[in-house]
Design a protein around this motif. Sequence first.
Motif, PDB file in Angstrom:
ATOM      1  N   GLY A   1       0.835  -1.203   0.000  1.00 35.37           N
ATOM      2  CA  GLY A   1       0.000   0.000   0.000  1.00 35.37           C
ATOM      3  C   GLY A   1       0.864   1.245   0.000  1.00 35.37           C
ATOM      4  N   ALA A   2       0.661   2.120   0.991  1.00 38.75           N
ATOM      5  CA  ALA A   2       1.392   3.384   1.046  1.00 38.75           C
ATOM      6  C   ALA A   2       2.875   3.178   1.304  1.00 38.75           C
ATOM      7  N   ALA A   3       3.248   2.071   1.920  1.00 35.45           N
ATOM      8  CA  ALA A   3       4.658   1.735   2.161  1.00 35.45           C
ATOM      9  C   ALA A   3       4.797   0.228   2.054  1.00 35.45           C
ATOM     10  N   ALA A   4       5.956  -0.229   1.631  1.00 36.22           N
ATOM     11  CA  ALA A   4       6.150  -1.659   1.414  1.00 36.22           C
ATOM     12  C   ALA A   4       7.458  -2.121   2.043  1.00 36.22           C
ATOM     13  N   LYS A   5       7.412  -3.274   2.672  1.00 40.92           N
ATOM     14  CA  LYS A   5       8.596  -3.915   3.239  1.00 40.92           C
ATOM     15  C   LYS A   5       8.210  -5.338   3.613  1.00 40.92           C
ATOM     16  N   VAL A   6       9.204  -6.152   3.930  1.00 36.49           N
ATOM     17  CA  VAL A   6       8.970  -7.510   4.418  1.00 36.49           C
ATOM     18  C   VAL A   6       9.513  -7.583   5.833  1.00 36.49           C
ATOM     19  N   MET A   7       8.632  -7.802   6.798  1.00 27.93           N
ATOM     20  CA  MET A   7       9.057  -7.927   8.183  1.00 27.93           C
ATOM     21  C   MET A   7       9.191  -9.399   8.529  1.00 27.93           C
ATOM     22  N   CYS A   8      10.343  -9.785   9.014  1.00 26.89           N
ATOM     23  CA  CYS A   8      10.616 -11.168   9.401  1.00 26.89           C
ATOM     24  C   CYS A   8      10.500 -11.256  10.917  1.00 26.89           C
ATOM     25  N   HIS A   9       9.476 -11.931  11.397  1.00 25.04           N
ATOM     26  CA  HIS A   9       9.245 -12.015  12.840  1.00 25.04           C
ATOM     27  C   HIS A   9      10.297 -12.882  13.511  1.00 25.04           C
ATOM     28  N   VAL A  10      10.604 -12.540  14.753  1.00 22.27           N
ATOM     29  CA  VAL A  10      11.600 -13.277  15.513  1.00 22.27           C
ATOM     30  C   VAL A  10      10.893 -14.244  16.455  1.00 22.27           C
ATOM     31  N   ASP A  11      11.427 -15.451  16.555  1.00 22.42           N
ATOM     32  CA  ASP A  11      10.926 -16.461  17.472  1.00 22.42           C
ATOM     33  C   ASP A  11      11.588 -16.262  18.827  1.00 22.42           C
TER      34      ASP A  11
END
Length: 718
Positions: free
Chosen positions: A593-603
Amino acid sequence: MIRFLSDWRSAAGDFVGDLIFLLFPGPGFRRRDILDVWRSPFWSSAWYRRRYFDGKGRGSSLRHFFARGEADGHDPGPYFENQRIDRAGSGKAPRKFARLSLLEFAGSGLTYERACAVLRDPRKAVRDSGLWDEAWYLERYPDVKASGKDPLTHYCKDGAMEMRQPGPLFAPALYVSTARLARKPGLNPLLHYLINAENSEESRGEVSRLRTHAIEQWAQTVDLDADLRQTGADLKSGRLAYVRPGRLDRAALAWLRLGRTLTLPYSLVIVLPAENEPQAVLAARDLARAAIERHGMAGVLLVAADRGYIEHSWPPGTHIQMLSNVESELGSGERAELLLWLLLALKPRSVLNVHSEVAWDVFEQFGKALSVFMSLNAVVFRVESDVDPLDGGFAHRYFRSTVASLGAVYSSDEVLLADLARTYAIGSGERQKLKPLRTADAIELPAGRARASDGPTKLSFSPDWPLDVTVVVNAHKEGCLAHPTVQSLSRCLGVAHARGLKTEVIVVMDRPDLATLEYFHDHAPSDWKVERVDLGDLGKARNHGALLARGQFVAFIDADDLFGSNWISAACHAARKEARPAVWHPEVSIYFGAAAKVMCHVDADDPSFDPLSIVSANQWTALAFASADLLRRVPYPASDISNQIGFEDWGWNEATMADGCIHKVVRDTAHFIRVKRYGSLVGQTTAARSIHVPAGILPSLLGRADPCRLRDSGGEAC
């Protein structure tokens, strides 16, 4: 030219000073040790001087390192972390840093030969790494192409320090987060990776797997939303940033170091003054001693937050924290953040500010919210600048903006109290907060454990679950944006049903607009339950859905976001295999959408995860998967933006951790999070400078956790 001459003069001075120290080291220093450090690729006199002298000071940087810096944990250069050396459980820096050529990072396989090859010819190291892609770099960063500069030169000199990617297969922000590196001046993350990666192919393969996984999840969902199609080109070309949640700035890393030194759940925090006001210094000593006599040493924490504090002798056993000892270069804003996080983590019953400017800043910015959870109090003094209120000492500078949040304002100068009341025409209710301080033990502050009513109200529940999963859709003013959500959820439920899961969907519309009402009335599947409520709060709306759930597990989704097709089935499978109480999150969240990125969650089981990091930044998104039992035992906290209280998901994540839950990642799953241009709740909450509802997580961790989880994985051995 002037800057060049200045830099040349500093470099020449460093060289001469270091050479003199090498030739005439003096007693207590071995010339061989000094020579080993000086010749090491890790040593940089210029960097050390800029880092620890602020570009000032005279003498040898090398002498300072051996005489003092080494014992204080100072790094010799940007690519060596003194704090990460295995110290065999001593908890102290090694007195003899000595021969860097022979030292190794614990568990990282650092070798002298590899460091020499990388640091002595960084351009060649980057070019031969297999991670440098010149054509990609120019396409990704058009400003470099327009400048006409050589792209490799630009990357090595400026781009790496700006966290630019050298190619699609290396994400600096993700690496810095995973390796838990401070963003030091002059640090090139790619060079650090090349020095420290014991198995380059394995590390590179993990980044490649995440990228492939994100593209596969996007390909399965792209047909549902036009905005996702626009994100696809950047995703497939590698132009999207891959990031980890949380903060990696100097203040956040200093907080992790500070948090690990706290050993007791203090109920009273006294913030000490700097040394520029003798009257306040003397009063602080008397007040601290009186508080310790009344509440005991184990219940009182003294904090020196301001610059200029000089350490004094306190009775043996006194608990005191000096922020300058945690990080010497902290600015006033960073010190305020650090003090705020300390208060949120401890959640003491009372805070007493004795003429600390940092504490006044915290009270001014966040006092409205903090006063809901703890008693804020201050001692004021008349200083020379108080003669003119427009010039203003601390009393006049901060009194008007903080008095509404303070529980009491003390002063030994009763005339000053009368002046404050008259100057700012405060009412009779606020006037009762002004109290004369005739003796040090005259201050009455509540102490002991936090009130039980500080947390959200517990909800009742039934242990019988006829269904496997309840999906709660939170709707407000999404209108037609809810259509891709409904489609993705229907697809996800189809996969879950094919694997034998029984599900239900509850749509909770909290004060919806007409477009959202009409959409769900006309297009929601007939077997979905649609609830219209008038709560005006997202946390309460989530709790309402959890209370109605008939499934053993509950999955949340906002009515403008999307699920990957395997989310519900994979999360349910993982949850049933985990014996511990847990909250589940996708491996990646793709923002579009207005901003794009891929966030990789931490376990949370990942060795790189520090539970104290939840205090400084939210670590997971709101689209969680958890048992209904947990959601009713630990409901979402309510927000109150007018009182600077928000981020219900952040508060809930911290509360579940304090309750003993672990946050886990479901491998090979994804969510798609829409970023709105205007009117987002996150934007409104951030603009209001809100804080999350603190759970007092530090006392909870101290009460139950393995102490190794509170230590730096590269520091003290457990």
